[in-house]
Structures are given as structure tokens and as C-alpha cells.
Design a protein around this motif. Sequence first.
Motif, PDB file in Angstrom:
ATOM      1  N   PRO A 244       4.885   5.256  -1.113  1.00 11.55           N
ATOM      2  CA  PRO A 244       4.268   5.655  -2.386  1.00 11.55           C
ATOM      3  C   PRO A 244       5.350   5.882  -3.446  1.00 11.55           C
ATOM      4  CG  PRO A 244       4.312   7.509  -0.866  1.00 11.55           C
ATOM      5  CD  PRO A 244       4.801   6.313  -0.094  1.00 11.55           C
ATOM      6  N   THR A 245       5.163   5.266  -4.597  1.00  8.29           N
ATOM      7  CA  THR A 245       6.113   5.425  -5.695  1.00  8.29           C
ATOM      8  C   THR A 245       5.340   5.772  -6.957  1.00  8.29           C
ATOM      9  OG1 THR A 245       6.024   3.067  -6.225  1.00  8.29           O
ATOM     10  CG2 THR A 245       7.757   3.779  -4.691  1.00  8.29           C
ATOM     11  N   LEU A 246       6.070   6.090  -8.015  1.00 12.28           N
ATOM     12  CA  LEU A 246       5.432   6.558  -9.249  1.00 12.28           C
ATOM     13  C   LEU A 246       4.375   5.582  -9.782  1.00 12.28           C
ATOM     14  CD1 LEU A 246       5.391   8.836 -11.378  1.00 12.28           C
ATOM     15  CD2 LEU A 246       7.184   7.576 -12.613  1.00 12.28           C
ATOM     16  N   PRO A 247       4.691   4.301 -10.014  1.00  3.50           N
ATOM     17  CA  PRO A 247       3.647   3.412 -10.557  1.00  3.50           C
ATOM     18  C   PRO A 247       2.491   3.187  -9.585  1.00  3.50           C
ATOM     19  CG  PRO A 247       5.658   2.193 -10.088  1.00  3.50           C
ATOM     20  CD  PRO A 247       5.998   3.629  -9.947  1.00  3.50           C
ATOM     21  N   VAL A 248       2.775   3.145  -8.293  1.00  6.43           N
ATOM     22  CA  VAL A 248       1.709   2.953  -7.307  1.00  6.43           C
ATOM     23  C   VAL A 248       0.752   4.136  -7.329  1.00  6.43           C
ATOM     24  CG1 VAL A 248       1.212   2.867  -4.833  1.00  6.43           C
ATOM     25  CG2 VAL A 248       2.995   1.403  -5.796  1.00  6.43           C
ATOM     26  N   LEU A 249       1.297   5.337  -7.333  1.00  5.78           N
ATOM     27  CA  LEU A 249       0.448   6.531  -7.332  1.00  5.78           C
ATOM     28  C   LEU A 249      -0.351   6.648  -8.626  1.00  5.78           C
ATOM     29  CD1 LEU A 249       2.948   8.978  -5.642  1.00  5.78           C
ATOM     30  CD2 LEU A 249       0.781   8.173  -4.681  1.00  5.78           C
ATOM     31  N   MET A 250       0.248   6.259  -9.745  1.00 10.52           N
ATOM     32  CA  MET A 250      -0.489   6.281 -11.005  1.00 10.52           C
ATOM     33  C   MET A 250      -1.598   5.234 -11.013  1.00 10.52           C
ATOM     34  SD  MET A 250       2.448   7.098 -13.864  1.00 10.52           S
ATOM     35  CE  MET A 250       2.933   8.815 -14.170  1.00 10.52           C
ATOM     36  N   ALA A 251      -1.336   4.081 -10.420  1.00  6.62           N
ATOM     37  CA  ALA A 251      -2.371   3.046 -10.332  1.00  6.62           C
ATOM     38  C   ALA A 251      -3.509   3.498  -9.417  1.00  6.62           C
ATOM     39  CB  ALA A 251      -1.760   1.745  -9.813  1.00  6.62           C
ATOM     40  N   ALA A 253      -4.661   6.315  -9.058  1.00  2.00           N
ATOM     41  CA  ALA A 253      -5.499   7.324  -9.717  1.00  2.00           C
ATOM     42  C   ALA A 253      -6.568   6.694 -10.604  1.00  2.00           C
ATOM     43  CB  ALA A 253      -4.627   8.271 -10.538  1.00  2.00           C
ATOM     44  N   SER A 254      -6.510   5.375 -10.766  1.00  2.38           N
ATOM     45  CA  SER A 254      -7.453   4.673 -11.638  1.00  2.38           C
ATOM     46  C   SER A 254      -8.880   4.739 -11.089  1.00  2.38           C
ATOM     47  CB  SER A 254      -7.030   3.210 -11.798  1.00  2.38           C
ATOM     48  OG  SER A 254      -8.029   2.478 -12.476  1.00  2.38           O
ATOM     49  N   LEU A 263      -6.497  -1.799  -5.980  1.00  3.46           N
ATOM     50  CA  LEU A 263      -6.606  -0.611  -5.136  1.00  3.46           C
ATOM     51  C   LEU A 263      -6.811  -0.999  -3.672  1.00  3.46           C
ATOM     52  CD1 LEU A 263      -8.823   1.683  -7.402  1.00  3.46           C
ATOM     53  CD2 LEU A 263      -6.334   1.707  -7.126  1.00  3.46           C
ATOM     54  N   GLU A 264      -7.557  -2.069  -3.471  1.00  6.39           N
ATOM     55  CA  GLU A 264      -7.750  -2.566  -2.103  1.00  6.39           C
ATOM     56  C   GLU A 264      -6.420  -3.008  -1.494  1.00  6.39           C
ATOM     57  OE1 GLU A 264     -10.018  -6.285   0.201  1.00  6.39           O
ATOM     58  OE2 GLU A 264     -10.293  -5.975  -1.959  1.00  6.39           O
ATOM     59  N   LEU A 265      -5.653  -3.729  -2.291  1.00  6.22           N
ATOM     60  CA  LEU A 265      -4.362  -4.224  -1.805  1.00  6.22           C
ATOM     61  C   LEU A 265      -3.379  -3.086  -1.556  1.00  6.22           C
ATOM     62  CD1 LEU A 265      -3.957  -7.349  -4.111  1.00  6.22           C
ATOM     63  CD2 LEU A 265      -4.171  -7.385  -1.614  1.00  6.22           C
TER      64      LEU A 265
END
Length: 331
Positions: A244-251, A253-254, A263-265
Motif C-alpha cells: 500500500p502506498t500513498l496514491p494507491v490508498l487515495m485511489a 478511498a474512491s 479498485l478491482e485490480l
Amino acid sequence: MSSTLALPVTDPALEARLRERLAVVEKALYAHVQSRYPYVTEAASHLLDAGGKRFRPFLVLLAAETGPRPADDAVVTAACIVEITHVGSLYHDDVMDEAALRRGADSANARWDNLVAILTGDFLFAKSSELTATLGSEAVRIQAETFTRLVEGQILETVAPGPDEDPLEHYLEVVAGKTGSLIATSARYGARFGGAPREVEEALAEYGEIVGSAFQLSDDILDVASETAESGKTPGTDLREGVPTLPVLMAKASTDPADARLLELLDADLSDDALHAEALELLRRHPAMDQARAYVVARAQEAKARLAAVPEGPVRDALEAFADAVAIRST
């Protein structure tokens, strides 16, 4: 050791002093990791030999320039303490990550085995503790608190956030512990043993905590955004490994239905090259990338604001320039 300084220094006199003291620190580092047993010395020197920018000891030396005793022996000792602590943590990191390479060389666990790597990290932590004891009880307290946060960060990294815990806040705590804590102490040690006023010491410690974490977070962005030719690294490595990284975690949250495929990927096994490439492309186009960049830029500006207590001059200029560089590398 890299000929490029870890922080941008434009003042020729300051640069010359820092290079001279870095050479002293570099020599002292090897002296401090010596053991009675050649095998232990070889293992303990392995990652020192692999190089690195020596960012933490450099920050100690730079921060010490805010006081009247920047060349004090205690400053050199403190610079060795933070680097030996950092290198010790790398041995443990590589075991946890099952890494085969570190700084372009075989990791200790790949060259020997996990047991040797873990115990070598322990040996280096013991050496850093020995050195800290020579600086007095207050330094021992600071080092112990720093080490507590560093290890907590490493442990938290292995534990999924609880059901009522924000995954992003959990991750930011990991970064603050693993990275920010020791960089904050590097700045604190330099100011303290260089004889700087207490308000300058506190300001530099706060700066180090914030900018150190921001630098790590900017790496998260570059892992997604950079091409191999630009960064020298394979893009999306963290993404492929499910880190988990910053952009992944922010994505993640969408709540936008249009993000369903991404999100599935992000929850899938991305060891498949085609799925990994699709996820990387979707993430690069997602608003989370700009959100992550804005977050890092804001943190860099926050770090600069902490420098108001530091006297104007080449030291403050270098610290501000580094914060600017952190912001720019993420955009």
C-alpha cells in the motif's frame, strides 16, 4: 560514497566544510562497526560498502552548522549513530521484504542467510547504543525513543489496519515511524551537539520529521509515475507486490462507480504482467495521483515553515532547497 551531496548546498565554503567532515564520518563509520571476529566485521560492513548518500549523517552535520560548535567530536559521533542505526534497520528490512539486492549489491540475507542478516542488524543496533552512551543520558533517551518509533513503524507495516482504522492514516504512521523519526533525530542531534539554541533544535527536529516522511511519500508517487529510463527502477514495483502506498490508498478511498475496474485490480494479484500494466495505466490517470502530489507539496511547505526559527543563511537555504526538491520530484 556518492560525490553528490545528499542535500543541495550552493555556498562553496559550507560545501567544502561539509565534504571534509563527511569524509571524517565515513572513516569513523568503518571503525565503529569493527568486531573482534572478522566474519562479523565483514557482515557489518557489507551494506556500508554498498554506499548510499549518507543523508542522515549529512543532515546531522548541516544542522550542527546552526550552532557555535559544528566541528565538535560529538557531532561526528552523532552522525555515526544515526547512520549505523539506519543501516542496521536495512538488514532487517531486507529480511522482511525477502530482498535480493540493496543499493545494487547482494543483500546480506542473499549473500549469507536470514539469521546472519538479522543478527548483523542487531549487532549494528548494539554498536549505535554503545556510541550513544558516550554522548550522555539525554542522548540515550532520545535514541531509545527514536528506536522505539522506528521498530513500531516496522511492525505496523506488517499489520493490516483495523476495521475502524483509516488505512491511509495507518500508512502515514508507518512512514513517520520508519523514516521520519530517525531523520528528525538526525536534525536534532546536529543542532544539539553543535550548540544551537533549543528553539532551533526543536524547529529542525520538526522539519526533519515532516520532510523525511514527505521524501518517502514522493517515492510512492515516482514508483507509479516514472518510466524506467527516468528513475532507473521498474515502475509499479510496489503495485505489483501489493504494497500500500500513498496514491494507491487515495485511489482506494474512491466511491466513484467509474473506478470499479481500478479498485478491482488494486485488490487483485498483479503478478500477471497484463493485469499489472492495466492497473498501472489506470492509476496513472486517476485523480489520486494529483491528490498524492498535492499532499506531498503541502508537507514540503509545512516543513519549510518550521525553519522560521533557523537563522537566514546558507544552512537554511539548503534545508529549504531540499524541501522544494521533495515537492518538485513528486510533480
